[in-house]
Design an enzyme around this catalytic site. Structure first.
Site, PDB file in Angstrom:
ATOM      1  N   ASP A   1      23.852   7.034 -50.695  1.00  0.00           N
ATOM      2  CA  ASP A   1      24.190   8.110 -49.763  1.00  0.00           C
ATOM      3  C   ASP A   1      22.929   8.889 -49.361  1.00  0.00           C
ATOM      4  O   ASP A   1      21.879   8.798 -50.022  1.00  0.00           O
ATOM      5  CB  ASP A   1      25.194   9.039 -50.470  1.00  0.00           C
ATOM      6  CG  ASP A   1      26.101   9.786 -49.501  1.00  0.00           C
ATOM      7  OD1 ASP A   1      25.833   9.779 -48.291  1.00  0.00           O
ATOM      8  OD2 ASP A   1      27.079  10.388 -49.986  1.00  0.00           O
TER       9      ASP A   1
ATOM     10  N   LYS B   1      26.795   2.585 -53.821  1.00  0.00           N
ATOM     11  CA  LYS B   1      26.905   3.329 -52.561  1.00  0.00           C
ATOM     12  C   LYS B   1      25.679   4.234 -52.485  1.00  0.00           C
ATOM     13  O   LYS B   1      25.513   5.120 -53.329  1.00  0.00           O
ATOM     14  CB  LYS B   1      28.197   4.144 -52.559  1.00  0.00           C
ATOM     15  CG  LYS B   1      28.400   4.997 -51.313  1.00  0.00           C
ATOM     16  CD  LYS B   1      29.782   5.651 -51.362  1.00  0.00           C
ATOM     17  CE  LYS B   1      29.990   6.649 -50.256  1.00  0.00           C
ATOM     18  NZ  LYS B   1      31.275   7.353 -50.410  1.00  0.00           N
TER      19      LYS B   1
ATOM     20  N   ASP C   1      32.247   7.831 -57.279  1.00  0.00           N
ATOM     21  CA  ASP C   1      31.438   8.513 -56.272  1.00  0.00           C
ATOM     22  C   ASP C   1      30.659   9.670 -56.908  1.00  0.00           C
ATOM     23  O   ASP C   1      30.429   9.704 -58.126  1.00  0.00           O
ATOM     24  CB  ASP C   1      32.361   8.968 -55.116  1.00  0.00           C
ATOM     25  CG  ASP C   1      31.661   8.998 -53.773  1.00  0.00           C
ATOM     26  OD1 ASP C   1      30.946   9.976 -53.514  1.00  0.00           O
ATOM     27  OD2 ASP C   1      31.819   8.047 -52.976  1.00  0.00           O
TER      28      ASP C   1
ATOM     29  N   ASN D   1      22.476  12.873 -47.518  1.00  0.00           N
ATOM     30  CA  ASN D   1      23.340  13.912 -46.964  1.00  0.00           C
ATOM     31  C   ASN D   1      22.673  15.109 -46.299  1.00  0.00           C
ATOM     32  O   ASN D   1      23.271  16.192 -46.258  1.00  0.00           O
ATOM     33  CB  ASN D   1      24.285  14.412 -48.062  1.00  0.00           C
ATOM     34  CG  ASN D   1      25.417  13.419 -48.290  1.00  0.00           C
ATOM     35  OD1 ASN D   1      26.110  13.052 -47.352  1.00  0.00           O
ATOM     36  ND2 ASN D   1      25.567  12.960 -49.511  1.00  0.00           N
TER      37      ASN D   1
ATOM     38  N   ASP E   1      32.751   9.668 -42.538  1.00  0.00           N
ATOM     39  CA  ASP E   1      33.522  10.433 -43.519  1.00  0.00           C
ATOM     40  C   ASP E   1      34.917  10.733 -43.001  1.00  0.00           C
ATOM     41  O   ASP E   1      35.787  11.147 -43.763  1.00  0.00           O
ATOM     42  CB  ASP E   1      32.827  11.773 -43.815  1.00  0.00           C
ATOM     43  CG  ASP E   1      31.794  11.639 -44.923  1.00  0.00           C
ATOM     44  OD1 ASP E   1      31.770  10.594 -45.587  1.00  0.00           O
ATOM     45  OD2 ASP E   1      31.012  12.590 -45.113  1.00  0.00           O
TER      46      ASP E   1
ATOM     47  N   ASP F   1       0.867  -1.184   0.000  1.00  0.00           N
ATOM     48  CA  ASP F   1       0.000   0.000   0.000  1.00  0.00           C
ATOM     49  C   ASP F   1       0.905   1.235   0.000  1.00  0.00           C
ATOM     50  O   ASP F   1       1.570   1.529   0.991  1.00  0.00           O
ATOM     51  CB  ASP F   1      -0.886  -0.034   1.249  1.00  0.00           C
ATOM     52  CG  ASP F   1      -1.794   1.182   1.334  1.00  0.00           C
ATOM     53  OD1 ASP F   1      -1.693   2.060   0.447  1.00  0.00           O
ATOM     54  OD2 ASP F   1      -2.594   1.247   2.287  1.00  0.00           O
TER      55      ASP F   1
ATOM     56  N   CYS G   1      25.235   4.832 -46.744  1.00  0.00           N
ATOM     57  CA  CYS G   1      26.081   5.952 -46.350  1.00  0.00           C
ATOM     58  C   CYS G   1      25.159   7.109 -46.008  1.00  0.00           C
ATOM     59  O   CYS G   1      24.085   7.246 -46.599  1.00  0.00           O
ATOM     60  CB  CYS G   1      26.973   6.315 -47.539  1.00  0.00           C
ATOM     61  SG  CYS G   1      28.021   7.744 -47.245  1.00  0.00           S
TER      62      CYS G   1
ATOM     63  N   ARG H   1      23.028  21.371 -47.394  1.00  0.00           N
ATOM     64  CA  ARG H   1      23.966  21.046 -48.477  1.00  0.00           C
ATOM     65  C   ARG H   1      23.343  21.375 -49.840  1.00  0.00           C
ATOM     66  O   ARG H   1      23.437  20.606 -50.789  1.00  0.00           O
ATOM     67  CB  ARG H   1      24.383  19.573 -48.431  1.00  0.00           C
ATOM     68  CG  ARG H   1      25.759  19.327 -49.054  1.00  0.00           C
ATOM     69  CD  ARG H   1      26.035  17.856 -49.333  1.00  0.00           C
ATOM     70  NE  ARG H   1      27.420  17.656 -49.734  1.00  0.00           N
ATOM     71  CZ  ARG H   1      27.844  16.648 -50.475  1.00  0.00           C
ATOM     72  NH1 ARG H   1      27.018  15.719 -50.899  1.00  0.00           N
ATOM     73  NH2 ARG H   1      29.107  16.532 -50.793  1.00  0.00           N
TER      74      ARG H   1
HETATM   75  C1  DGJ Z   1      29.093  11.996 -48.298  1.00  0.00           C
HETATM   76  C2  DGJ Z   1      29.773  10.663 -48.242  1.00  0.00           C
HETATM   77  O1  DGJ Z   1      29.883  10.234 -46.926  1.00  0.00           O
HETATM   78  C3  DGJ Z   1      31.114  10.746 -48.942  1.00  0.00           C
HETATM   79  O2  DGJ Z   1      31.787   9.527 -48.827  1.00  0.00           O
HETATM   80  C4  DGJ Z   1      30.872  11.105 -50.373  1.00  0.00           C
HETATM   81  O3  DGJ Z   1      30.174  10.073 -51.003  1.00  0.00           O
HETATM   82  C5  DGJ Z   1      30.093  12.413 -50.463  1.00  0.00           C
HETATM   83  N1  DGJ Z   1      28.904  12.370 -49.674  1.00  0.00           N
HETATM   84  C6  DGJ Z   1      29.747  12.732 -51.884  1.00  0.00           C
HETATM   85  O4  DGJ Z   1      28.959  13.831 -51.977  1.00  0.00           O
END
Ligand code: DGJ
Length: 730
Positions: free
Chosen positions: A478, A476, A366, A480, A548, A53, A526, A443
């Site tokens: 990505d 790859k 890339d 960003n 990176d 309680d 990525c 970006r």
């Molecule tokens: C961010 C990635 O982490 C890098 O390795 C490269 O691919 C750039 N972008 C390219 O814009």
């Protein structure tokens, strides 16, 4: 069966290889949590919570003041009732009520593990690997039900939990918070370990004692993020790398998450993991279901190292999928830090020539091959080759690389659009935004609205077209920038809170469609390095770019922290140029190689500019790496020295039969008149005797692990040692 139910006591007992997890159908049909710990033959209740309680504890049953949800450990607590702690479920019904009195209505146990609809999840290859339990709970007044789903792996110390909601009523229900896991631990004697970071400093290890009230980690960025990680561990205070109890919890999700621990007034700890409730709302119409992502739960009594090795096996073998899951990954050259946007086919082929001479197997082109992208201000969304740079196209470049004995890989950033792009000019409403309001760029780009089926179809079609046009064997993928102003033009005003979760569902659907249409391609994820290096993405892509930041010294902490959860095979790691482009530090080529090789290994520098002795060294590195690649990428991983605790870092990889091992040791700064280092190894066979390549002598596994190996003196900064151990007779 790893799961039993005793109808007389109403107790569910889930067992894994070394743990028991027990709960019971308790008062008012609520599920009462009874513990998760060392495996028991039977739970007899010696540690069961005693009803008391308590002052200010409201009692649903006025005749029993000892029973209150506010002090009862629970499996799935809900808001609006007598529990004042954080709820796992918060809803709003059509009548405005926020209660959900979820009471037991039934359960099922079956061998195997069912997949989650639309979400990444751990799996089994045969149904004998695991057993699964579904427990149904229902809120009678509304008809809303929650099905708690549990899986217990028989031969791993792994449990998996998730929850599925179903609106069985006649009015819509608004979901405001759905936590995939809620766990009431009996005390607060734990350290909380999380993996915070930043761009270029991902997943550092942060360990501190629990304190009263709320603490944890979260993302509101629309991605799992560099800044926090959807992982938390509760670590008993004395536990370290090799011993002590650790509870590791990992949410299989790539979007906004919350990982919280709440120490309450009675020193018990409620731990929750799920989609971040902030900014989230979901309208569940009658007859609809909502599936929350799952949580992988690992208990270790062999410290953090034991936890990590269980996660490595689980993520590497039962979360990652596809033909590349168990295959050694190709040594690659990536042109990003070699050329950035400034390349043409001659420059790429010159780099390819040097790479081929070194024995490198895969050439990755890339960012910058499409539209008119000479910098990061344009062309995302226009996935058409830039003929100024590559006049004969991708197919020609790929064929020329194949002629040189290498395969060809390509970079995409499919989720984004540049304002300066044909895509944005023709579909300005395809990005995340609210009409009439600011669209902030990051970006110089906007985020495509992947909650929209038309945007999903566009991405699948445009990426697939390129993949069909050229001999591409690696991608790859990505991403960003993070999400802002996350509205969707297709959703009505009262459903805007669904946008970010719908985005993640759309992303998973796009990734599933593309990766299953091109099963032979190796996909690497990525996000500005390791900004979305998470288990959700690992389900589709078996490796990710870890950071990176390619500086060997910085990478010690990044890879050490990442290895808490992720296997070496999943960690992209490259040798880059000096002075390093992120921190301006110069480290020896050997150190850069030693740090990068315990992963999905490659090079990312202009090989044409290397002096001839470095070109020769590189050839030797590639050959040596290939000889030990299976061991380095898939061997059992042992952390030996922690970069956060001193000047030295060490880790090692051990083969399954414990006869072969590779040790990596790095000492950051040289010291005058330095003490001699003795390194204790781990994971070896104590009864075996080992030779070390290039050294005289034979050493017992027991001595190497128990007493240690005296290391040679090093002279200078940023130096490393590599030790290749072979058991005698192998
Ligand atoms: C961010 C990635 O982490 C890098 O390795 C490269 O691919 C750039 N972008 C390219 O814009």
């Amino acid at each position: 069966m790893a799961i039993t139910f005793d109808p007389s006591t109403k107790i569910f007992h889930l067992t894994t290889s070394a743990s028991s997890y027990v709960f019971q159908i308790g008062p008012w049909g609520r599920l009462v949590h009874l513990g998760w710990g060392r495996r028991l033959a039977r739970w007899d209740g010696a540690s069961a919570p005693r009803p008391v309680d308590r002052a200010f504890a409201p009692n649903p049953d006025p005749l029993d003041r000892t029973l209150s949800l506010d002090s009862l450990p629970q499996e799935f607590p809900t808001a609006g009732g007598t529990d004042f702690r954080s709820p796992a479920l918060r809803v709003r019904h059509a009548d405005g009520a926020v209660q959900a009195d979820l009471a037991y209505t039934g359960h099922r146990v079956a061998a195997g593990k069912p997949p989650l609809s639309g979400l990444p999840c751990a799996y089994v290859e045969t149904s004998s690997e695991a057993d699964s339990l579904e427990v149904d709970l229902t809120d009678a007044p509304s008809g809303l039900s929650a099905t708690l789903v549990y899986t217990a792996y028989r031969d791993r110390d792994v449990l998996v939990r998730s929850v599925r909601l179903r609106n069985g009523g006649t009015s819509a229900v608004e979901l405001l918070s759905v936590q995939s896991l809620s766990l009431d631990l009996g005390d607060k004697q734990y350290d909380l370990l999380t993996l915070p970071g930043a761009w270029g400093r991902e997943r550092s290890v942060d360990r501190r004692p629990l304190h009263s009230g709320l603490q944890g980690a979260e993302s509101r960025r629309g991605a799992s993020s560099h800044q926090q990680h959807p992982f938390m561990a509760l670590v008993r205070p004395g536990a370290d790398e090799t011993q002590g109890e650790v509870y590791g919890l990992l949410l299989v999700y790539s979007g906004n998450f919350a990982a919280r621990a709440e120490v309450d007034q009675f020193d018990s700890t409620r731990v929750q993991l799920g989609i971040n409730p902030e900014g989230f709302a979901w309208r569940l119409e009658p007859g609809e279901t909502f599936q929350a992502p799952e949580v992988l739960m690992v208990r270790s009594s062999e410290g953090l190292g034991g936890m990590s090795r269980t996660f490595h096996q689980l993520l590497g073998r039962r979360l990652a999928r596809g033909p590349w899951r168990d295959r050694e990954r190709p040594v690659l050259i990536n042109n990003w830090e070699a050329t950035y946007f400034g390349f043409d086919s001659d420059r790429l082929l010159a780099l390819g020539d040097e790479a081929a001479k070194a024995g490198i197997e895969l050439f990755v082109l890339d960012d910058g091959w499409f539209g008119h992208r000479d910098d990061d201000r344009s062309s995302l969304g226009d996935w058409v080759v830039d003929r100024r740079k590559l006049p004969a196209g991708l197919d020609d470049l790929g064929s020329r690389l194949l002629d040189r004995g290498m395969t060809f890989g390509l970079w995409f950033e499919p989720e984004m659009v540049s304002v300066d792009s044909d895509l944005y000019r023709s579909h300005p409403d395809w990005c995340l935004h609210t009409p009439g309001r600011t669209r902030s760029e990051g970006r110089n780009q906007l985020v495509l609205d992947l909650s929209r089926p038309d945007v999903q179809d566009f991405i699948v079609a445009s990426v697939s077209k390129v993949l069909k046009e050229a001999p591409i064997s690696y991608v790859k993928w990505d991403m960003n920038r993070h999400q802002t102003e996350a509205g969707s033009a297709l959703l009505p005003p009262d459903r805007q809170g669904e946008t970010q979760h719908r985005y993640i569902l759309g992303l998973y659907s796009v990734m599933e469609r593309i990766t299953s249409a091109f099963p032979a391609i190796l996909f690497e994820s990525c996000s500005g390095g390791g900004g979305r290096f998470d288990p959700g993405i690992l389900f589709y892509m078996p490796q990710g770019w870890t950071s990176d930041n390619t500086d060997a010294v910085s990478r010690l902490a990044i890879q050490y922290g990442t290895s808490l959860v992720y296997p070496p095979s999943s960690m992209g790691a490259h040798v880059s140029a000096v002075p390093n482009h992120q921190v301006n530090r110069s480290t020896p080529l050997a150190t850069r190689y030693h740090v990068a090789r315990t992963g999905a290994f490659g090079y990312e520098l202009d090989l044409t500019k290397l002096p001839s002795e470095e070109k020769e060294a590189l050839k030797r590195q590639v050959a040596e790496f290939k000889a030990d690649r299976g061991l380095l990428q898939f061997g059992a991983f042992y952390r030996l020295l922690n970069p956060a605790e001193g000047n030295e870092t060490a880790w090692m990889s051990v083969s399954e039969d414990r006869r072969d091992a590779v040790v990596t040791y790095v000492r950051v700064l040289g010291t005058a008149n330095a003490p001699q280092s003795v390194l204790r190894l781990a994971g070896l066979d104590p009864a075996a005797r080992y030779r070390i390549d290039g050294q005289k002598g034979v050493w017992g596994g027991d001595e190497l692990m128990g007493w240690g190996l005296r290391l040679p003196d090093l002279w200078g900064d940023f130096l490393s040692l590599s030790l290749r151990l072979r058991a005698e007779g192998s």
